[in-house]
Design an enzyme around this catalytic site. Structure first.
Site, PDB file in Angstrom:
ATOM      1  N   ASP A  64       0.810  -1.116   0.049  1.00 11.33           N
ATOM      2  CA  ASP A  64      -0.151   0.074   0.026  1.00 11.33           C
ATOM      3  C   ASP A  64       0.737   1.373   0.162  1.00 11.33           C
ATOM      4  O   ASP A  64       0.492   2.308  -0.486  1.00 11.33           O
ATOM      5  CB  ASP A  64      -0.814  -0.115   1.144  1.00 11.33           C
ATOM      6  CG  ASP A  64      -1.864   1.343   1.544  1.00 11.33           C
ATOM      7  OD1 ASP A  64      -2.484   1.621   0.451  1.00 11.33           O
ATOM      8  OD2 ASP A  64      -1.442   1.873   2.568  1.00 11.33           O
ATOM      9  N   LEU A 117      -6.269   7.329   3.377  1.00 10.23           N
ATOM     10  CA  LEU A 117      -6.358   8.352   2.248  1.00 10.23           C
ATOM     11  C   LEU A 117      -5.246   8.393   1.245  1.00 10.23           C
ATOM     12  O   LEU A 117      -5.198   9.329   0.475  1.00 10.23           O
ATOM     13  CB  LEU A 117      -6.519   9.606   3.021  1.00 10.23           C
ATOM     14  CG  LEU A 117      -7.728  10.085   3.713  1.00 10.23           C
ATOM     15  CD1 LEU A 117      -7.653  11.153   4.655  1.00 10.23           C
ATOM     16  CD2 LEU A 117      -9.096   9.869   2.896  1.00 10.23           C
ATOM     17  N   ARG A 118      -4.319   7.492   1.129  1.00  7.80           N
ATOM     18  CA  ARG A 118      -3.113   7.405   0.433  1.00  7.80           C
ATOM     19  C   ARG A 118      -3.678   7.381  -1.035  1.00  7.80           C
ATOM     20  O   ARG A 118      -2.989   7.701  -1.820  1.00  7.80           O
ATOM     21  CB  ARG A 118      -2.274   6.105   1.019  1.00  7.80           C
ATOM     22  CG  ARG A 118      -0.660   6.442   0.412  1.00  7.80           C
ATOM     23  CD  ARG A 118       0.172   5.401   1.032  1.00  7.80           C
ATOM     24  NE  ARG A 118       0.745   5.919   2.150  1.00  7.80           N
ATOM     25  CZ  ARG A 118       0.663   5.127   3.305  1.00  7.80           C
ATOM     26  NH1 ARG A 118       0.374   3.854   3.206  1.00  7.80           N
ATOM     27  NH2 ARG A 118       1.304   5.445   4.502  1.00  7.80           N
ATOM     28  N   GLY A 119      -4.557   6.398  -1.153  1.00  6.39           N
ATOM     29  CA  GLY A 119      -5.029   6.494  -2.683  1.00  6.39           C
ATOM     30  C   GLY A 119      -5.735   7.665  -3.282  1.00  6.39           C
ATOM     31  O   GLY A 119      -5.285   7.840  -4.430  1.00  6.39           O
ATOM     32  N   VAL A 146      -2.534  10.005  -3.761  1.00  3.18           N
ATOM     33  CA  VAL A 146      -1.581   9.468  -4.854  1.00  3.18           C
ATOM     34  C   VAL A 146      -2.338   9.757  -6.247  1.00  3.18           C
ATOM     35  O   VAL A 146      -1.526  10.318  -7.265  1.00  3.18           O
ATOM     36  CB  VAL A 146      -1.107   8.076  -4.770  1.00  3.18           C
ATOM     37  CG1 VAL A 146      -0.509   7.487  -6.053  1.00  3.18           C
ATOM     38  CG2 VAL A 146      -0.316   7.966  -3.434  1.00  3.18           C
TER      39      VAL A 146
END
Length: 351
Positions: A205, A286-288, A291
């Site tokens: 991830d 919230l990384r998705g 990015v």
């Protein structure tokens, strides 16, 4: 013979690589904006993963570094400078700079933590009171690309260290109460074959993008790939000459995109749509979202646009989200196809 020996070993030209558009796009976007967070490239053996990764460094513009500095320190950006260089600048010393090719560092599978992070000479520190640091691969990779082949076979502890450094941009080495810190901002590129095992989800991830590479099935395309490789192996310099203009053009596009990136905007409505897609796909954290926003901006900059369009999001979102979906053993749909399906439905696009 001596002329050939004097030249550095030629690298297969990036623009000569046939197919594998997903992998090439992911690499280009990461060098335009290293904050995307690197790329994990998973695919069959013999599909040109290593060749493509090594080739991208060749189309990057040279970087200005401080001469004889172990960390490729930047001449004016404090975040990319070692502490010793900052001290020299504060004391008004004359700093000499030079231009070098973007560092391309390979991390061997058997590397130890000391080899990766560097070591402090404790004996010298205790007896002479001098902090002596032997830099590791993270120091060499600062402002460059760090490539880990077979990353899924690398010790999880080392993968953690790489990801932490890539995310923070710093490497800290602590031994016996002595601490040394240096900049380590690099594009982390990992490659592997899924047959040899997957990375743990929590590590996977943290890679910004995930490209999946398949063996080319089209016979005519396979012939073209084999011919291109044979031509290069027979006479690399003729092949490099043939692709010189395309290589320069790509280099110029990357430089322009890097300069343009900060001025590219993305509408609030589109940001909401990206978050809606992440929410519908049940992506953790919230990384998705972050990015995908970054990658869409980098693609817009690469295409010389002022604003992100739906097509930019559509082109990058699978790369940014496919590895963040929760694994369901009963799910028959490929994760990339699932991302595409949800994206099309939220943007009301016909597949």
């Amino acid at each position: 013979m001596s002329i050939a020996k004097d030249k550095t070993r030629p690298v297969f030209p990036f623009t000569a690589i046939v197919g594998q558009e997903e992998m090439k796009l992911a690499l280009i976007l990461n060098v335009i904006d290293p904050k995307i967070g690197g790329v994990m490239i998973m695919g069959d053996r013999g599909t040109g993963k290593s060749t493509t990764i090594r080739a991208i460094a060749d189309v990057l513009p040279q970087i200005e570094v401080i001469k004889d500095d172990l960390f490729n320190s930047h001449i004016s950006n404090y975040d990319l400078m070692s502490d010793s260089v900052k001290k020299q600048i504060e004391e008004g010393e004359n700093i000499i700079s030079t231009f070098i090719n973007v560092p391309m560092v390979d991390l061997p599978l058997g590397a130890t933590e000391d080899r990766v992070c560097g070591t402090i000479d404790i004996e010298k520190a205790l007896t002479e009171g001098i902090k002596t640091f032997e830099p590791g691969l993270l120091a060499k990779a600062n402002r460059g690309i760090l490539y880990v082949d077979e990353v899924n076979l690398l010790d999880d502890h080392l993968v953690d260290i790489l990801l932490d450094s890539a995310a923070s941009g710093w490497n800290t080495v602590e031994r016996e109460g002595i601490s040394i810190r240096h900049p380590a901002r690099f594009v982390l590129v990992g490659s592997g074959n899924p047959e040899e095992g997957e990375l743990r989800p929590q590590l996977l991830d943290r890679f910004g993008m995930h490209a999946e590479i398949r063996t080319v099935k089209d016979p005519s395309l396979r012939v073209q790939i084999v011919e291109q490789r044979s031509k290069f192996d027979n006479n690399p310099y003729i092949c490099l000459q043939e692709f010189k203009d395309q290589q320069e053009e790509l280099k110029s596009s990357i430089v322009k995109a890097q300069e343009k990136l900060s001025s590219v905007t993305i509408d609030y409505d589109l940001r909401v749509k990206i978050s809606e897609i992440c929410s519908t796909l049940d992506v953790d954290g919230l990384r998705g979202d972050i990015v995908t926003n970054r990658a869409a901006k980098a693609l817009a900059a690469y295409q010389n646009k002022e604003q992100v369009e739906i097509s930019d999001i559509k082109d990058v979102i699978t790369l940014c989200l496919r590895h963040r979906l929760r694994k369901d053993p009963l799910e028959t749909m490929d994760s990339g196809f699932k991302v595409k399906k949800v994206t099309d439905s939220i943007f009301n696009l016909s597949s």
